[in-house]
Design an enzyme around this catalytic site. Structure first.
Site, PDB file in Angstrom:
ATOM      1  N   TYR A 144       0.837  -1.193  -0.115  1.00 32.88           N
ATOM      2  CA  TYR A 144       0.032   0.047  -0.023  1.00 32.88           C
ATOM      3  C   TYR A 144       1.046   1.239   0.014  1.00 32.88           C
ATOM      4  O   TYR A 144       1.744   1.253   0.732  1.00 32.88           O
ATOM      5  CB  TYR A 144      -0.931   0.047   1.444  1.00 32.88           C
ATOM      6  CG  TYR A 144      -1.759   1.371   1.390  1.00 32.88           C
ATOM      7  CD1 TYR A 144      -2.732   1.152   0.552  1.00 32.88           C
ATOM      8  CD2 TYR A 144      -1.464   2.250   2.384  1.00 32.88           C
ATOM      9  CE1 TYR A 144      -3.930   2.399   0.762  1.00 32.88           C
ATOM     10  CE2 TYR A 144      -2.328   3.161   2.698  1.00 32.88           C
ATOM     11  CZ  TYR A 144      -3.359   3.416   1.641  1.00 32.88           C
ATOM     12  OH  TYR A 144      -4.323   4.560   2.098  1.00 32.88           O
ATOM     13  N   ASP A 239       9.351   2.915  -0.738  1.00 33.47           N
ATOM     14  CA  ASP A 239       8.631   3.649   0.215  1.00 33.47           C
ATOM     15  C   ASP A 239       8.666   3.381   1.838  1.00 33.47           C
ATOM     16  O   ASP A 239       8.304   2.338   2.195  1.00 33.47           O
ATOM     17  CB  ASP A 239       7.174   3.283  -0.328  1.00 33.47           C
ATOM     18  CG  ASP A 239       5.863   3.848   0.597  1.00 33.47           C
ATOM     19  OD1 ASP A 239       6.410   4.613   1.737  1.00 33.47           O
ATOM     20  OD2 ASP A 239       4.741   3.444   0.359  1.00 33.47           O
ATOM     21  N   LYS A 267       5.031   9.644   8.703  1.00 33.22           N
ATOM     22  CA  LYS A 267       4.897   9.420   9.831  1.00 33.22           C
ATOM     23  C   LYS A 267       5.775   9.836  10.806  1.00 33.22           C
ATOM     24  O   LYS A 267       5.764  10.833  11.331  1.00 33.22           O
ATOM     25  CB  LYS A 267       4.778   7.733   9.744  1.00 33.22           C
ATOM     26  CG  LYS A 267       3.771   6.996   9.020  1.00 33.22           C
ATOM     27  CD  LYS A 267       3.319   5.551   9.377  1.00 33.22           C
ATOM     28  CE  LYS A 267       2.313   4.990   8.175  1.00 33.22           C
ATOM     29  NZ  LYS A 267       0.823   5.118   8.509  1.00 33.22           N
TER      30      LYS A 267
HETATM   31  N1  HOZ Z   1      -4.370   1.389   6.361  1.00 28.79           N
HETATM   32  C1  HOZ Z   1      -3.831   2.476   6.981  1.00 28.79           C
HETATM   33  C2  HOZ Z   1      -2.392   1.988   7.906  1.00 28.79           C
HETATM   34  N2  HOZ Z   1      -1.577   1.378   7.114  1.00 28.79           N
HETATM   35  C3  HOZ Z   1      -4.705   2.991   7.897  1.00 28.79           C
HETATM   36  C4  HOZ Z   1      -4.420   4.185   8.509  1.00 28.79           C
HETATM   37  C5  HOZ Z   1      -5.576   5.202   9.309  1.00 28.79           C
HETATM   38  O1  HOZ Z   1      -6.604   4.482   9.431  1.00 28.79           O
HETATM   39  O2  HOZ Z   1      -5.225   6.060   9.989  1.00 28.79           O
END
Ligand code: HOZ
Length: 427
Positions: A144, A239, A267
């Site tokens: 992702y 990434d 992050k």
């Molecule tokens: N799938 C996202 C993290 N890998 C979700 C992030 C979120 O809901 O803040």
């Protein structure tokens, strides 16, 4: 535990926010309960609207490596806010954070700050396309990279949690330029590259996949991609939004000693505030506007609050022994969780790199997305709910990673293992 106030909030939220949440996985849909609404946090703990406390392994999905509300980060944000929340104009703090990033990543000579990981990957891809004059990109099934159109194809957690590999709303014309390969399968990548000779602008990957749980690269995979990209004139985009400053100060690239042409960050470099960044060698980065023709911009890019939180965070990570402590805490937890599963007679596969981990409910090893899909997600749901009930907050999806912080105490870890033993025994 009772979640009366959280349940009330969730009903109210659903009236005015799609699904009651501002990011889908937060709805707890795949773990069979309602989300808890968070009121406050401190150190390793978060507190919900019913004033119950949880040992937190989500850590805002990675950024809170210092734990919540570290006094130095809070102070940096407060002090920055007192001088102004946003100017839309350059500040010295941007130079300071850029220098820290360049020092940590030798392959980053210049870096552009943005406001999220999605912006970072989207912009890095535009730059790769602009520099190569090629349209196609290659990503890995289950990785992702945020929710930009071209990247929301076979995109791991968020989508996988809801069983939609590729989102509706992505034009077929855009999706056709996104090629997908199997993670950790170099032969697959090579055959796709051969079939699309001189057409692929970039290969983008999570160097440790954190959106299909926690999947480390197999021996030779990263180096193989590096060599292939060099030989074929393809831009390798690493990434590190999740892994940067997480699995080592210099991220997965330091840990595995393989360097991308472009690197995406996010992050941790924002200390919990909205941030992203992408960087690389000058030759590539100078093709960005205003130096070059590839356009990219943002009102909140380099926001002074986010820069201040990031600087304060990175300074603390540089302290002697920081990553060793994260490693020791994580290794202790891993050993305890493994022992708990064995004692309960439950087949699990625990995968971990530094302070990033995942427990799958299958034999493993999990090397790619198809392997991750063999995990028993019903069992994960029961495990998740029992842990929550015992005061342990895990990511509410089988396909997300857990994160350790420096604030997790020995007592927290022991309590977590005890909760896991109870949850696994009851499975
Ligand atoms: N799938 C996202 C993290 N890998 C979700 C992030 C979120 O809901 O803040």
């Amino acid at each position: 535990m009772k979640h009366e106030q959280s349940n009330t909030y969730f009903s109210q939220a659903k009236q005015v926010i799609p699904g009651g949440v501002n990011s889908p996985v937060r709805a707890f849909t795949s773990v069979g309960c309602n989300p808890i609404f968070i009121e406050k946090s401190a150190g390793s703990r978060i507190y919900d609207a019913d004033n119950q406390s949880y040992i937190d392994y989500v850590g805002s999905w990675g950024p809170m490596i210092l734990g919540h509300c570290h006094p130095k980060v809070v102070e940096a944000i407060q002090s920055a806010a007192s001088n102004g929340a946003s100017f839309g104009a350059p500040t010295y703090k941007e130079i300071e954070l850029a220098n820290m990033v360049c020092e940590a990543y030798p392959n980053i000579e210049k870096v552009r700050m943005v406001s999220s990981g999605t912006e970072a990957t989207m912009s890095a891809i535009r730059l790769a396309r602009g520099c190569t004059g090629r349209d196609k990109i290659l990503k890995f099934n289950g990785c992702y990279h945020g929710h930009a159109d071209s990247l929301l194809v076979k995109a791991g957690s968020g989508a996988a949690t809801f069983g939609v590999p590729t989102s509706p709303g992505i034009p077929a014309d855009v999706a056709k330029d996104t090629l997908t390969a199997t993670y950790n399968d170099l032969a697959d990548v090579k055959s796709i590259v051969a079939l699309n000779k001189n057409e692929i602008a970039c290969i983008i990957l999570e160097p440790i996949a954190g959106n299909m749980g926690c999947v480390p690269p197999v021996e030779g995979f990263l180096q193989g991609l590096r060599d292939l990209c060099t030989a074929e004139g393809i831009v390798l985009i690493v990434d590190e939004v999740m892994t940067g400053f997480r699995v080592a100060y210099g991220g997965a690239q330091e840990r595995f000693n393989v360097r991308g042409d472009l690197v995406c960050l996010g992050k941790i470099i924002g200390g919990g505030l909205p941030v992203g960044a992408f960087g690389g060698k000058k030759e590539l980065m100078d093709q960005l506007s205003p130096e070059g023709g590839v356009y990219q911009a943002g009102t909140l890019s380099g926001n002074p609050l986010a820069m201040s939180a990031g600087i304060a965070t990175l300074k603390l990570l540089k302290e002697e022994g920081f990553y060793q402590q994260i490693e020791e805490k994580s290794a202790f937890l891993e050993a305890g969780l493994r022992q708990a599963a064995t004692a309960a007679g439950v087949t699990t596969c625990l995968q971990r790199v530094g302070g990033m981990f995942c427990t799958y409910f299958c034999a493993g090893p999990v090397n790619n997305f198809d392997d991750a899909l063999t995990s028993d997600t019903e069992a994960f749901g029961r495990y998740f709910r029992s842990m929550l009930d015992s005061g342990v907050n895990l990511a509410p999806s089988q396909f997300e990673a857990g994160f350790m912080s420096i604030a997790h105490s020995q007592e927290d870890l022991e309590q977590t293992i005890e909760a896991a033993a109870k949850a696994l025994t009851a499975l």
